[in-house]
Design a protein around this motif. Structure first.
Motif, PDB file in Angstrom:
ATOM      1  N   VAL A 124       0.675  -1.234   0.019  1.00  0.00           N
ATOM      2  CA  VAL A 124       0.083  -0.113   0.150  1.00  0.00           C
ATOM      3  C   VAL A 124       0.696   1.101   0.041  1.00  0.00           C
ATOM      4  N   GLY A 125       0.757   2.132  -0.839  1.00  0.00           N
ATOM      5  CA  GLY A 125       1.502   3.459  -1.108  1.00  0.00           C
ATOM      6  C   GLY A 125       0.978   4.426  -0.579  1.00  0.00           C
ATOM      7  N   LEU A 126       1.426   5.666  -0.427  1.00  0.00           N
ATOM      8  CA  LEU A 126       0.858   6.822  -0.332  1.00  0.00           C
ATOM      9  C   LEU A 126       0.647   7.550  -1.704  1.00  0.00           C
ATOM     10  N   THR A 127       1.279   7.506  -2.479  1.00  0.00           N
ATOM     11  CA  THR A 127       1.424   7.857  -3.806  1.00  0.00           C
ATOM     12  C   THR A 127       1.809   6.426  -4.791  1.00  0.00           C
ATOM     13  N   PRO A 128       1.479   6.846  -6.087  1.00  0.00           N
ATOM     14  CA  PRO A 128       1.820   5.617  -6.998  1.00  0.00           C
ATOM     15  C   PRO A 128       3.258   5.549  -7.161  1.00  0.00           C
ATOM     16  N   MET A 129       4.172   6.686  -7.244  1.00  0.00           N
ATOM     17  CA  MET A 129       5.755   6.548  -7.304  1.00  0.00           C
ATOM     18  C   MET A 129       6.349   6.328  -6.247  1.00  0.00           C
ATOM     19  N   ASP A 130       5.561   6.052  -4.899  1.00  0.00           N
ATOM     20  CA  ASP A 130       6.241   5.675  -3.602  1.00  0.00           C
ATOM     21  C   ASP A 130       6.182   4.034  -3.714  1.00  0.00           C
ATOM     22  N   LEU A 131       5.477   3.576  -4.466  1.00  0.00           N
ATOM     23  CA  LEU A 131       5.488   1.893  -4.516  1.00  0.00           C
ATOM     24  C   LEU A 131       6.702   1.356  -5.549  1.00  0.00           C
ATOM     25  N   GLU A 132       7.468   2.371  -6.045  1.00  0.00           N
ATOM     26  CA  GLU A 132       8.793   2.034  -6.745  1.00  0.00           C
ATOM     27  C   GLU A 132       9.887   2.490  -6.140  1.00  0.00           C
ATOM     28  N   LEU A 133       9.768   3.279  -5.135  1.00  0.00           N
ATOM     29  CA  LEU A 133      11.077   3.754  -4.725  1.00  0.00           C
ATOM     30  C   LEU A 133      11.873   2.741  -3.533  1.00  0.00           C
ATOM     31  N   PRO A 134      12.976   2.470  -3.615  1.00  0.00           N
ATOM     32  CA  PRO A 134      13.883   1.926  -2.400  1.00  0.00           C
ATOM     33  C   PRO A 134      13.887   2.501  -1.067  1.00  0.00           C
ATOM     34  N   LYS A 135      14.023   1.833  -0.142  1.00  0.00           N
ATOM     35  CA  LYS A 135      13.746   2.364   1.240  1.00  0.00           C
ATOM     36  C   LYS A 135      15.122   3.385   1.243  1.00  0.00           C
ATOM     37  N   ALA A 136      16.158   3.409   0.656  1.00  0.00           N
ATOM     38  CA  ALA A 136      17.239   4.190   0.759  1.00  0.00           C
ATOM     39  C   ALA A 136      16.798   5.647   0.263  1.00  0.00           C
ATOM     40  N   ILE A 137      15.821   5.798  -0.515  1.00  0.00           N
ATOM     41  CA  ILE A 137      15.226   7.106  -0.939  1.00  0.00           C
ATOM     42  C   ILE A 137      13.847   7.430  -0.123  1.00  0.00           C
ATOM     43  N   HIS A 138      14.039   8.338   0.361  1.00  0.00           N
ATOM     44  CA  HIS A 138      12.919   8.888   1.340  1.00  0.00           C
ATOM     45  C   HIS A 138      11.675   9.122   0.335  1.00  0.00           C
ATOM     46  N   GLY A 139      10.617   8.358   0.801  1.00  0.00           N
ATOM     47  CA  GLY A 139       9.319   8.464   0.130  1.00  0.00           C
ATOM     48  C   GLY A 139       8.225   9.259   0.915  1.00  0.00           C
TER      49      GLY A 139
END
Length: 335
Positions: free
Chosen positions: A116-131
């Motif tokens: 479950v994501g906050l925005t569609p782009m957050d679903l693709e970001l690794p943990k190292a990048i703050h989403g």
């Protein structure tokens, strides 16, 4: 009994930053309301992880549904999206959760969990990048902390009107005590005449200190307003009511409405898939009092600005009598 701490000023940027970062995070988290959560899903952890990391994974451990953080991984599917979510929990253990099919199918059959994501782009970001909203909260917490420290410094500097210059350490210590008393709010200090004769007093108060303080106060309110606007929340910090044209109002509403819709729809889409996979009945709502899709409450009515009613569209009666009216008036006079 309430223990009142000793006041040491607010000129500690680090502590003020932590305060505002926590406060802004709590404000955003309070906007999300989850209902019918499984017993092993922590509401606070769910909200804070979504807000600060941008995503959270619903999966099962020991036949119980959990919502846990982790990192994306695994081989990508046909759309180059990650297919696994790696969880390393110190209590529950490690698990590679299958969150997508390699063929790109949207079916939940065969999945181990739902991301479950906050925005569609957050679903693709690794943990190292703050989403999520981490960077937004971080930036505005820094602006608020720096502005408050600047405001406090301006207030202090406005109290200190003069500087003392002495040739000896004893005179310097005396001047230091005087300035410290002024800093602490004492309106005066009595000095011996011989000390005054040996001290050089120079005015140091900057001109326009009051203007600086007012500007910083207004800037603080504007920063808070901008933060809420970034989230799509209608927030009016203006101390003076201003007229906003219909075109400008429509533009602002459209920009902010897109942000709101993206966040809400993304969370609800993920929760619907969770309910489908695990047979739960989780609901997510947003406080309608905080999120407003229109700015009607904040924008001055176009027909009533500052108490002046717009009569431009009103029908104006002709005050010049027509021929019939003239005839009737002439008949009345002849009688």
């Amino acid at each position: 009994m309430l223990m009142i701490p000793e006041y040491h000023g607010v000129c500690d940027v680090e502590s003020m930053f932590r305060y505002y970062f926590t406060t802004l995070t709590n404000k955003v988290c309070s906007l999300l309301e989850f209902k019918n959560l499984p017993d092993h899903v922590d509401d606070k952890f769910l909200k804070s992880t979504l807000v600060l990391e941008g995503k959270i994974c619903f999966t099962q451990f020991n036949q119980n549904v959990y919502a846990l953080d982790g990192n994306i991984g695994g081989e990508p599917n046909c759309y180059k999206e990650p297919t696994l979510f790696i969880i390393a929990n110190p209590v529950l253990g490690s698990k590679e959760v299958k969150i997508r099919h390699k063929d790109g199918s949207n079916s939940v059959d065969g999945l181990d969990g739902i991301l479950v994501g906050l925005t569609p782009m957050d679903l693709e970001l690794p943990k190292a990048i703050h989403g999520g909203l981490y960077r937004l909260i971080y930036n505005y917490a820094g602006l608020l902390a720096d502005n408050l420290v600047s405001l406090n410094c301006a207030q202090i500097n406005s109290r200190v009107q003069v500087a003392y210059v002495g040739d000896t350490e004893a005179l310097a210590n005396t001047a230091e005590k005087v300035l410290k008393d002024l800093y602490n709010g004492k309106p005066y200090k009595v000095l011996q005449q011989d000390i005054l004769n040996k001290l050089t007093i120079s005015p140091v108060a900057a001109s326009g200190a009051n203007t600086t303080i007012v500007s910083l106060i207004e800037a603080h309110a504007q920063i808070v307003s901008d933060f809420y606007s970034e989230l799509g929340i209608s927030y009016n910090s203006n101390r003076k009511r201003q007229y906003v044209g219909q075109a400008e109002a429509a533009m602002d509403t459209g920009m902010l409405g897109l942000n709101i819709d993206t966040i809400i729809n993304t969370i609800k889409d993920g929760i619907d898939r969770v309910n489908e996979l695990f047979g739960t009945s989780i609901e997510v709502n947003v406080d309608e009092n905080a999120f407003e899709s229109e700015f009607n409450a904040d924008i001055a009515d176009t027909d009533n600005v500052d108490g002046i009613i717009d009569r431009a569209d009103d029908t104006i009666k002709d005050v010049v009598p027509d021929d019939e009216d003239e005839k009737e008036a002439a008949e009345d006079v002849s009688k």
